[in-house]
Design an enzyme around this catalytic site. Sequence first.
Site, PDB file in Angstrom:
ATOM      1  CE1 TYR B 110      -1.937   3.441   2.416  1.00  0.00           C
ATOM      2  CE2 TYR B 110      -3.793   2.404   1.298  1.00  0.00           C
ATOM      3  CZ  TYR B 110      -3.254   3.485   1.970  1.00  0.00           C
ATOM      4  OH  TYR B 110      -4.014   4.602   2.199  1.00  0.00           O
ATOM      5  CD  GLU B 198      -6.260   4.567  -0.448  1.00  0.00           C
ATOM      6  OE1 GLU B 198      -7.329   4.509  -1.076  1.00  0.00           O
ATOM      7  OE2 GLU B 198      -6.184   4.498   0.793  1.00  0.00           O
TER       8      GLU B 198
END
Lengths: 290, 391
Positions: B110, B198
């Site tokens: 991530y 993101e």
Amino acid sequence: MSVLVGKQTRLLVQGMGKHGTFHAIGCRDYGTAVVGGVTPGKGGTTVEGFPIFDSVAQAVRETGANVSVVFVPPPGAADAIMEAADAGLGLVVCITEGIPTLDMVKAAQFLEGRPTRLIGPNCPGIISPAEKCKVGIMPGHIHLGGKVGVVSRSGTLTYEAVHQLTSLGIGQSTCIGIGGDPIIGTNHTAALKLFNEDPGTEAIVMIGEIGGSAEEEAAAYVRDHVKKPVVGFIAGQTAPPGRRMGHAGAIIAGGKGTADEKMKAMAAAGIHVVKSPADIGAAVAKAIKA
Amino acid sequence: MKIHEYQGKQVLASFGVPVPRGQVAYAVAEAVKEAKELGLPVVVKAQIHAGGRGKGGGVKLARTAEDVESVAKAMLGMTLRTHQTGPEGRVVRRLLIEEAMDLEGAREMYLAIVVDRASGAPVFMASAQGGMDIEEVAAKDPAAILKEVVDPAVGFQPFQARKLAFGLGLPAAVLPKAVAFMQSLYRAFETVDAALLEINPFLLRKDGALLALDAKINFDDNALYRHPDLKELRDFDEEDPLEVEASKFSLNYIKLEGGSVGCMVNGAGLAMATMDIIKLAGSSPANFLDVGGGANAEQIRNAFRILLADPEVRAVLINIFGGILRCDVLAEGVIAAVKELGVKVPVVIRMKGNNEEKGKQMLRDSGLNFMTADGMTEAAQQVVAAAGGAR
């Protein structure tokens, strides 16, 4: 007594367009010493009796200004803040809404290490009623000189709270609108510190809203340092998550920044938290009697 | 402003960030054609402005052209419900047809960049737990999320990228690529004035390739004026039609589910507080509406139109606190709007400003269904009663 603005204030207005000029007049009418305006390229002219200067530095040299209020539109506002800091002003109040966040990130860093305090952006300004000094767009006549400090992220909600206090005969020392954006120059904690250290402030009203964690941090400061009574209200108890509720900073993101969390943290710190915005004045009346 | 995954990937690709090859499709035939051009197998991904699409059945592997056809047919027009869309879900109108990745032996991680209020600067985050709900990770294991605060004067530095890469346990051979990857992400973030960027997951493939398998970019609304090209990426179908309508008039309107009291207020904080006091009085607000500084006749009319386009609204509360506002002028605007639009629901008005008494008298004399209140509590109680009591 007051914090940050008062009889000593000599105010410059950056951005003397229609909006800036209208409010320059409003501040002057209230009693503030408005010494001039800044519009690059229009130096040497006069608008509504205000001398206009090409730059903040020149204006400071010629008028002895010590505070500036910024009405410059978003594309040039962060730059205007930095210009004021570069000119050595002790206080800049930025009214402008809509400044890109990354511009404010740069401006905030520019101000670090410089003697300039920023209030705002996206705020109504700051007012010390007992000293008849108004730096901003708030309606002066609803204020009353007194001993309660008010700090708020909002504009009209602040006026609502002030109106309640004045109606009860409870006057204000200084009301600071810190603004609704995510990156601001003076946060709740900084304002509370000023009020805590001000002998002319005996009680404090703290108005917050959803988004971020400034109120929680301020609550910790109150718990550890503030003996004066503090009344608090958080707007947005009914706000849905993930939506920007008007103010750029009013957004519940990733489950964080809810009104609930803030109210809990504030109550745990000994702040008198009211659920209804209509109860702010009454809560202050009760707290100062106690 | 939100954009779709395929648009986010296009933006990132323009900054040199490796993304899987893919194309958007609006129709079944288009989807099949693109799949053949990319080479099967492909992944068919529903494009909506919400996450959790995989779990909701919005991401499907298709091995043959026939698979692509049947998957696309089922997905286009479907109402996709995820934990982020709410129970009403979102209609799928666009698909991303993407080359399928070999995930055998791959690592999913991530990466994200967001402006952190507390630091007053952008923060670059990384976590070894990719493909998962980052809020869950943050709740269960906050130390698992690495953070590097970016110094705005110098930007995201290579040593910071290395810190994150080492923290993620990336192999030495991949280090230079990982640093370049992260720097490209930051350059993109800064250049497009993103509020959030993101990558979940960020993929380290078995063969050592690094790719952004998903891309979510939210733009800072305040900065869109300087990105006309990015403004074009807006998908009005993903927004509530009333909210889109309101924005055309610079009215800040957000529809709330299940509310019966419409409200019109000047100022975001006061508008939120008005919603709150309606709830405290026993009913539910139907919307957030900030008319801003412009409580003039035209804005009032536009605001009423939008509020009343919501059939759930049974009563309206107007709460205007204006210092210099002339209440008689406001009253005039409200009366004109109500008459012109044929407003039938009861309207409670609480206004503070100059000529208050005059304004109130005008409303009372209008013969229309107006009630006036002095304080917010009284106003809330009146409007809740007018809306048919507590619900």
